[in-house]
Design a protein around this motif. Structure first.
Motif, PDB file in Angstrom:
ATOM      1  N   TRP A  65       0.829  -1.197   0.000  1.00  0.00           N
ATOM      2  CA  TRP A  65       0.000   0.000   0.000  1.00  0.00           C
ATOM      3  C   TRP A  65       0.873   1.261   0.000  1.00  0.00           C
ATOM      4  CZ3 TRP A  65      -4.547  -0.934   3.930  1.00  0.00           C
ATOM      5  CH2 TRP A  65      -5.308  -2.021   3.497  1.00  0.00           C
ATOM      6  N   PRO A  66       0.282   2.435  -0.270  1.00  0.00           N
ATOM      7  CA  PRO A  66       1.041   3.690  -0.311  1.00  0.00           C
ATOM      8  C   PRO A  66       1.764   4.045   0.992  1.00  0.00           C
ATOM      9  CG  PRO A  66      -1.076   3.988  -1.380  1.00  0.00           C
ATOM     10  CD  PRO A  66      -1.104   2.617  -0.735  1.00  0.00           C
ATOM     11  N   ASP A  67       1.344   3.444   2.126  1.00  0.00           N
ATOM     12  CA  ASP A  67       2.037   3.743   3.390  1.00  0.00           C
ATOM     13  C   ASP A  67       3.410   3.074   3.452  1.00  0.00           C
ATOM     14  OD1 ASP A  67       1.499   1.054   3.935  1.00  0.00           O
ATOM     15  OD2 ASP A  67       0.110   1.467   5.577  1.00  0.00           O
ATOM     16  N   ALA A  68       3.761   2.289   2.411  1.00  0.00           N
ATOM     17  CA  ALA A  68       5.054   1.602   2.287  1.00  0.00           C
ATOM     18  C   ALA A  68       5.281   0.562   3.386  1.00  0.00           C
ATOM     19  CB  ALA A  68       6.211   2.600   2.235  1.00  0.00           C
ATOM     20  N   TRP A  69       4.230   0.109   4.049  1.00  0.00           N
ATOM     21  CA  TRP A  69       4.347  -0.878   5.114  1.00  0.00           C
ATOM     22  C   TRP A  69       3.313  -1.989   4.961  1.00  0.00           C
ATOM     23  CZ3 TRP A  69       7.824  -2.235   8.557  1.00  0.00           C
ATOM     24  CH2 TRP A  69       7.448  -3.091   9.600  1.00  0.00           C
ATOM     25  N   THR A  70       2.053  -1.601   4.710  1.00  0.00           N
ATOM     26  CA  THR A  70       0.969  -2.568   4.634  1.00  0.00           C
ATOM     27  C   THR A  70       1.041  -3.342   3.327  1.00  0.00           C
ATOM     28  OG1 THR A  70      -0.408  -1.049   5.914  1.00  0.00           O
ATOM     29  CG2 THR A  70      -1.534  -2.864   4.791  1.00  0.00           C
ATOM     30  N   ALA A  71       0.925  -4.664   3.442  1.00  0.00           N
ATOM     31  CA  ALA A  71       0.901  -5.513   2.249  1.00  0.00           C
ATOM     32  C   ALA A  71      -0.428  -6.252   2.201  1.00  0.00           C
ATOM     33  CB  ALA A  71       2.053  -6.512   2.286  1.00  0.00           C
ATOM     34  N   ALA A  72      -0.905  -6.502   1.005  1.00  0.00           N
ATOM     35  CA  ALA A  72      -2.143  -7.245   0.791  1.00  0.00           C
ATOM     36  C   ALA A  72      -1.944  -8.164  -0.401  1.00  0.00           C
ATOM     37  CB  ALA A  72      -3.299  -6.280   0.530  1.00  0.00           C
ATOM     38  N   THR A  73      -2.783  -9.187  -0.504  1.00  0.00           N
ATOM     39  CA  THR A  73      -2.697 -10.055  -1.673  1.00  0.00           C
ATOM     40  C   THR A  73      -3.294  -9.328  -2.871  1.00  0.00           C
ATOM     41  OG1 THR A  73      -4.799 -11.099  -1.091  1.00  0.00           O
ATOM     42  CG2 THR A  73      -2.795 -12.199  -0.343  1.00  0.00           C
ATOM     43  N   LYS A  74      -2.750  -9.616  -4.053  1.00  0.00           N
ATOM     44  CA  LYS A  74      -3.217  -8.945  -5.271  1.00  0.00           C
ATOM     45  C   LYS A  74      -4.696  -9.201  -5.541  1.00  0.00           C
ATOM     46  CE  LYS A  74       0.831  -8.119  -8.073  1.00  0.00           C
ATOM     47  NZ  LYS A  74       1.504  -8.353  -9.352  1.00  0.00           N
ATOM     48  N   ASP A  75      -5.186 -10.376  -5.151  1.00  0.00           N
ATOM     49  CA  ASP A  75      -6.591 -10.674  -5.412  1.00  0.00           C
ATOM     50  C   ASP A  75      -7.517 -10.231  -4.273  1.00  0.00           C
ATOM     51  OD1 ASP A  75      -6.097 -12.605  -3.461  1.00  0.00           O
ATOM     52  OD2 ASP A  75      -6.274 -14.294  -4.842  1.00  0.00           O
ATOM     53  N   GLY A  76      -6.950  -9.659  -3.209  1.00  0.00           N
ATOM     54  CA  GLY A  76      -7.753  -9.134  -2.109  1.00  0.00           C
ATOM     55  C   GLY A  76      -8.350 -10.184  -1.191  1.00  0.00           C
ATOM     56  N   LYS A  77      -7.987 -11.447  -1.376  1.00  0.00           N
ATOM     57  CA  LYS A  77      -8.524 -12.497  -0.497  1.00  0.00           C
ATOM     58  C   LYS A  77      -7.813 -12.461   0.849  1.00  0.00           C
ATOM     59  CE  LYS A  77     -10.316 -15.515  -4.031  1.00  0.00           C
ATOM     60  NZ  LYS A  77     -10.356 -16.869  -4.574  1.00  0.00           N
ATOM     61  N   ARG A  78      -8.394 -13.172   1.810  1.00  0.00           N
ATOM     62  CA  ARG A  78      -7.864 -13.151   3.177  1.00  0.00           C
ATOM     63  C   ARG A  78      -6.488 -13.805   3.269  1.00  0.00           C
ATOM     64  NH1 ARG A  78     -12.881 -15.424   6.525  1.00  0.00           N
ATOM     65  NH2 ARG A  78     -12.765 -16.949   4.841  1.00  0.00           N
ATOM     66  N   SER A  79      -5.682 -13.280   4.187  1.00  0.00           N
ATOM     67  CA  SER A  79      -4.374 -13.864   4.474  1.00  0.00           C
ATOM     68  C   SER A  79      -4.053 -13.625   5.944  1.00  0.00           C
ATOM     69  CB  SER A  79      -3.288 -13.254   3.576  1.00  0.00           C
ATOM     70  OG  SER A  79      -3.166 -11.882   3.829  1.00  0.00           O
ATOM     71  N   ALA A  80      -3.133 -14.412   6.455  1.00  0.00           N
ATOM     72  CA  ALA A  80      -2.700 -14.264   7.849  1.00  0.00           C
ATOM     73  C   ALA A  80      -1.184 -14.409   7.894  1.00  0.00           C
ATOM     74  CB  ALA A  80      -3.360 -15.320   8.729  1.00  0.00           C
ATOM     75  N   GLN A  81      -0.548 -13.639   8.736  1.00  0.00           N
ATOM     76  CA  GLN A  81       0.908 -13.673   8.879  1.00  0.00           C
ATOM     77  C   GLN A  81       1.228 -13.960  10.336  1.00  0.00           C
ATOM     78  OE1 GLN A  81       2.872 -10.844  10.416  1.00  0.00           O
ATOM     79  NE2 GLN A  81       4.762 -11.945  10.098  1.00  0.00           N
ATOM     80  N   PHE A  82       2.196 -14.821  10.565  1.00  0.00           N
ATOM     81  CA  PHE A  82       2.619 -15.194  11.901  1.00  0.00           C
ATOM     82  C   PHE A  82       4.116 -14.932  12.018  1.00  0.00           C
ATOM     83  CE2 PHE A  82      -0.836 -17.793  10.441  1.00  0.00           C
ATOM     84  CZ  PHE A  82      -1.739 -17.763  11.490  1.00  0.00           C
ATOM     85  N   GLU A  83       4.568 -14.644  13.218  1.00  0.00           N
ATOM     86  CA  GLU A  83       6.005 -14.409  13.407  1.00  0.00           C
ATOM     87  C   GLU A  83       6.473 -15.148  14.646  1.00  0.00           C
ATOM     88  OE1 GLU A  83       9.049 -10.672  14.199  1.00  0.00           O
ATOM     89  OE2 GLU A  83       7.322 -10.397  12.895  1.00  0.00           O
ATOM     90  N   HIS A  84       7.563 -15.879  14.488  1.00  0.00           N
ATOM     91  CA  HIS A  84       8.209 -16.533  15.624  1.00  0.00           C
ATOM     92  C   HIS A  84       9.665 -16.131  15.655  1.00  0.00           C
ATOM     93  CE1 HIS A  84       4.993 -18.992  17.172  1.00  0.00           C
ATOM     94  NE2 HIS A  84       4.658 -19.273  15.927  1.00  0.00           N
ATOM     95  N   THR A  85      10.202 -16.008  16.856  1.00  0.00           N
ATOM     96  CA  THR A  85      11.592 -15.610  17.050  1.00  0.00           C
ATOM     97  C   THR A  85      12.387 -16.813  17.540  1.00  0.00           C
ATOM     98  OG1 THR A  85      10.867 -13.377  17.616  1.00  0.00           O
ATOM     99  CG2 THR A  85      13.112 -13.989  18.252  1.00  0.00           C
ATOM    100  N   LEU A  86      13.539 -17.041  16.921  1.00  0.00           N
ATOM    101  CA  LEU A  86      14.384 -18.193  17.228  1.00  0.00           C
ATOM    102  C   LEU A  86      15.793 -17.737  17.590  1.00  0.00           C
ATOM    103  CD1 LEU A  86      13.253 -20.254  14.134  1.00  0.00           C
ATOM    104  CD2 LEU A  86      12.439 -20.534  16.470  1.00  0.00           C
ATOM    105  N   LEU A  87      16.427 -18.480  18.482  1.00  0.00           N
ATOM    106  CA  LEU A  87      17.798 -18.208  18.916  1.00  0.00           C
ATOM    107  C   LEU A  87      18.650 -19.424  18.589  1.00  0.00           C
ATOM    108  CD1 LEU A  87      20.011 -16.698  20.597  1.00  0.00           C
ATOM    109  CD2 LEU A  87      19.053 -17.875  22.606  1.00  0.00           C
TER     110      LEU A  87
END
Length: 96
Positions: free
Chosen positions: A49-71
């Motif tokens: 998106w124009p805010d240079a941070w938000t991302a979306a799928t090109k087709d506008g369908k739902r998506s989910a992102q998860f983050e895990h931290t590893l050492l």
């Protein structure tokens, strides 16, 4: 993509979530990094998106992102995020 965690936000190495032959650094004991898988209902292609941070799928369908931290440790890898025994149970985890 996942990334290293250091003195700057989103440090190297970049941890890609698909097979590739690109080298992006060496992981050693004491390094901390994230993995950030995404689950997309439709296309994996994205737009930023124009805010240079938000991302979306090109087709506008739902998506989910998860983050895990590893050492990285002497013995392998330790997950620094995730559930522990005292974590709240989600409705789908309850016995029926």
């Amino acid at each position: 993509a996942g990334h290293g965690i250091g003195s700057v936000f989103h440090a190297n190495p970049t941890v890609l979530h698909y097979r590739n032959n690109e080298r992006s650094g060496v992981m050693e004991k004491g390094h901390t990094f994230t993995i950030e898988p995404m689950i997309c209902e439709g296309t994996p292609e994205s737009v930023v998106w124009p805010d240079a941070w938000t991302a979306a799928t090109k087709d506008g369908k739902r998506s989910a992102q998860f983050e895990h931290t590893l050492l990285i440790t002497d013995d392998g890898v330790e997950a620094l995020t995730g559930k522990i025994e005292t974590s709240m149970k989600q409705p789908w985890e309850s016995e029926s």
